[in-house]
Design a protein around this motif. Sequence first.
Motif, PDB file in Angstrom:
ATOM      1  N   VAL A 299      58.683 -19.207  36.993  1.00 49.32           N
ATOM      2  CA  VAL A 299      58.522 -20.661  36.921  1.00 49.32           C
ATOM      3  C   VAL A 299      58.236 -21.151  38.337  1.00 49.32           C
ATOM      4  O   VAL A 299      59.029 -20.936  39.257  1.00 49.32           O
ATOM      5  CB  VAL A 299      59.771 -21.340  36.346  1.00 49.32           C
ATOM      6  N   CYS A 300      57.093 -21.821  38.516  1.00 48.89           N
ATOM      7  CA  CYS A 300      56.607 -22.147  39.858  1.00 48.89           C
ATOM      8  C   CYS A 300      57.031 -23.525  40.343  1.00 48.89           C
ATOM      9  O   CYS A 300      57.193 -23.728  41.558  1.00 48.89           O
ATOM     10  CB  CYS A 300      55.086 -22.064  39.903  1.00 48.89           C
ATOM     11  N   CYS A 301      57.195 -24.487  39.435  1.00 47.71           N
ATOM     12  CA  CYS A 301      57.384 -25.859  39.880  1.00 47.71           C
ATOM     13  C   CYS A 301      58.095 -26.662  38.805  1.00 47.71           C
ATOM     14  O   CYS A 301      58.057 -26.328  37.616  1.00 47.71           O
ATOM     15  CB  CYS A 301      56.012 -26.483  40.195  1.00 47.71           C
ATOM     16  N   SER A 302      58.751 -27.737  39.231  1.00 47.35           N
ATOM     17  CA  SER A 302      59.375 -28.689  38.305  1.00 47.35           C
ATOM     18  C   SER A 302      59.039 -30.097  38.768  1.00 47.35           C
ATOM     19  O   SER A 302      58.799 -30.336  39.957  1.00 47.35           O
ATOM     20  CB  SER A 302      60.899 -28.493  38.265  1.00 47.35           C
ATOM     21  N   ALA A 303      59.010 -31.041  37.816  1.00 43.14           N
ATOM     22  CA  ALA A 303      58.700 -32.434  38.146  1.00 43.14           C
ATOM     23  C   ALA A 303      59.399 -33.354  37.156  1.00 43.14           C
ATOM     24  O   ALA A 303      59.263 -33.177  35.937  1.00 43.14           O
ATOM     25  CB  ALA A 303      57.194 -32.681  38.129  1.00 43.14           C
ATOM     26  N   TRP A 304      60.143 -34.320  37.671  1.00 40.68           N
ATOM     27  CA  TRP A 304      60.823 -35.309  36.829  1.00 40.68           C
ATOM     28  C   TRP A 304      59.914 -36.504  36.556  1.00 40.68           C
ATOM     29  O   TRP A 304      59.087 -36.884  37.393  1.00 40.68           O
ATOM     30  CB  TRP A 304      62.091 -35.803  37.508  1.00 40.68           C
ATOM     31  N   SER A 305      60.085 -37.100  35.388  1.00 41.37           N
ATOM     32  CA  SER A 305      59.473 -38.383  35.048  1.00 41.37           C
ATOM     33  C   SER A 305      60.545 -39.195  34.340  1.00 41.37           C
ATOM     34  O   SER A 305      60.631 -39.229  33.107  1.00 41.37           O
ATOM     35  CB  SER A 305      58.242 -38.187  34.147  1.00 41.37           C
ATOM     36  N   GLU A 306      61.371 -39.854  35.139  1.00 37.67           N
ATOM     37  CA  GLU A 306      62.636 -40.395  34.651  1.00 37.67           C
ATOM     38  C   GLU A 306      62.481 -41.417  33.525  1.00 37.67           C
ATOM     39  O   GLU A 306      63.310 -41.486  32.616  1.00 37.67           O
ATOM     40  CB  GLU A 306      63.411 -41.029  35.810  1.00 37.67           C
ATOM     41  N   ASP A 307      61.425 -42.215  33.573  1.00 32.80           N
ATOM     42  CA  ASP A 307      61.305 -43.337  32.644  1.00 32.80           C
ATOM     43  C   ASP A 307      60.496 -43.012  31.395  1.00 32.80           C
ATOM     44  O   ASP A 307      60.329 -43.874  30.530  1.00 32.80           O
ATOM     45  CB  ASP A 307      60.665 -44.536  33.361  1.00 32.80           C
ATOM     46  N   HIS A 308      59.972 -41.802  31.291  1.00 31.06           N
ATOM     47  CA  HIS A 308      59.140 -41.498  30.128  1.00 31.06           C
ATOM     48  C   HIS A 308      60.020 -41.309  28.891  1.00 31.06           C
ATOM     49  O   HIS A 308      61.016 -40.585  28.926  1.00 31.06           O
ATOM     50  CB  HIS A 308      58.301 -40.244  30.368  1.00 31.06           C
ATOM     51  N   PRO A 309      59.671 -41.946  27.776  1.00 35.66           N
ATOM     52  CA  PRO A 309      60.552 -41.893  26.589  1.00 35.66           C
ATOM     53  C   PRO A 309      60.538 -40.561  25.857  1.00 35.66           C
ATOM     54  O   PRO A 309      61.466 -40.259  25.100  1.00 35.66           O
ATOM     55  CB  PRO A 309      59.987 -43.003  25.694  1.00 35.66           C
ATOM     56  N   VAL A 310      59.489 -39.749  26.042  1.00 38.87           N
ATOM     57  CA  VAL A 310      59.375 -38.496  25.296  1.00 38.87           C
ATOM     58  C   VAL A 310      59.835 -37.309  26.123  1.00 38.87           C
ATOM     59  O   VAL A 310      60.717 -36.549  25.723  1.00 38.87           O
ATOM     60  CB  VAL A 310      57.921 -38.289  24.818  1.00 38.87           C
TER      61      VAL A 310
END
Length: 490
Positions: free
Chosen positions: A453-464
Amino acid sequence: MSSDLEWDQPACSVSGQREVLCLPAAVGGRERWCLQHAFGMDSKLPSSVRSTLLELFGQIEREFENLYIENLELRREIDTLNERLAAEGQAIDGAELSKGQLKTKASHSTSQLSQKLKTTYKASTSKIVSSFKTTTSRAACQLVKEYIGHRDGIWDVSVARTQPVVLGTASADHTALLWSIETGKCLVKYAGHVGSVNSIKFHPSEQLALTASGDQTAHIWRYAVQLPTPQPVADTSQISGEDEVECSDKDEPDLDGDVSSDCPTIRVPLTSLKSHQGVVIAADWLVGGKQAVTASWDRTANLYDVETSELVHSLTGHDQELTHCCTHPTQRLVVTSSRDTTFRLWDFRDPSIHSVNVFQGHTDTVTSAVFTVGDNVVSGSDDRTVKVWDLKNMRSPIATIRTDSAINRINVCVGQKIIALPHDNRQVRLFDMSGVRLARLPRSSRQGHRRMVCCSAWSEDHPVCNLFTCGFDRQAIGWNINIPALLQEK
């Protein structure tokens, strides 16, 4: 005299050339009587040695007492948790610890015996605690969508900061793709690079993307997308309940055709940032989006003016290849990571001069360092640790997370202060800023990553999907993380 210890014997005996030392299962001091008998008038041992042996066995007796008490308390906690989970039809397998798990054969010295007892107890309790965390993780972390279409491993994943919110991936197949988060459909393909695309970042206020490549350039390109109608999200809760198993490389996603062939393709960038003499491994926008920074294997980072493409600063000082760069969300600060085991903080808040601070705390390549809220930086390394730093005190980290595998490009959920750690061993783990492990994302025979696994990214406000990961299994994955449930179980 043999040093073997025989358990649960009624008494201590001395016969011929062999003396047997007996430790009773019950507490009460019989072992002291046995030792006194065995090392009595006929013993050739000095009195000081006999006293030391008596003291050592007394310490072992006290350790047994503590283990026994803690075992009883652990059993009560397991019973309570099983009662709580009974309503959901769940139970903790192997919850009862047998006495045999607390017993172990004696080693050839009292110190080895003591250590073996501690190891056995810790292994038993950690296995139970791990089963609790696994149950919690499966309930709070659900795989929602897989984004499959690249022809080679995916190095980087990022989420747009403007509407429409799309997912971006950068791949070793020389392309970057933009995806609909809800449907998993490829919306735009960028094919302007002639080398591996190593990173992708979105402009803070415009529909612009910044990509870094092995062709020694960084490109800025404009995109326009129309989001498709979202489809109902499949329920993956049944899959999440499976036991995690190892997956072979043959289990990678099937790619019968190029799913990106039907989406619009962009081949020419608005701007090409050129001046590096090696692979450009990462790039990011400075606050406001008028400048961009790049990191290269030529051991330098460059600051560019986006409108003119001119080089503003060349940031030198690292002794080996750079691995990552990151900018502060609200201030003109840049942090660069390197194979030289350090990361550096560059301050551009004063236009006339920029200052540099060097952070030394890792023993291997620093794979990434990212800003969080306030004055903290989080760094990850191939030395299998993650460290949280206070920018006002660079001498030592305020928290250290030790793991069992090298760590790649980390990302921090700013609002909840949760760190997502992508690992070489295909795992993704979540920790809070104080170093407490919150969850491990589920990985079974039918879901999760099958390679590094190379990378992670948050998208805090996305509902899905509020967390995305990508790896060398050629797919990106969207996860729904129930953050309140994780924090409640902490």
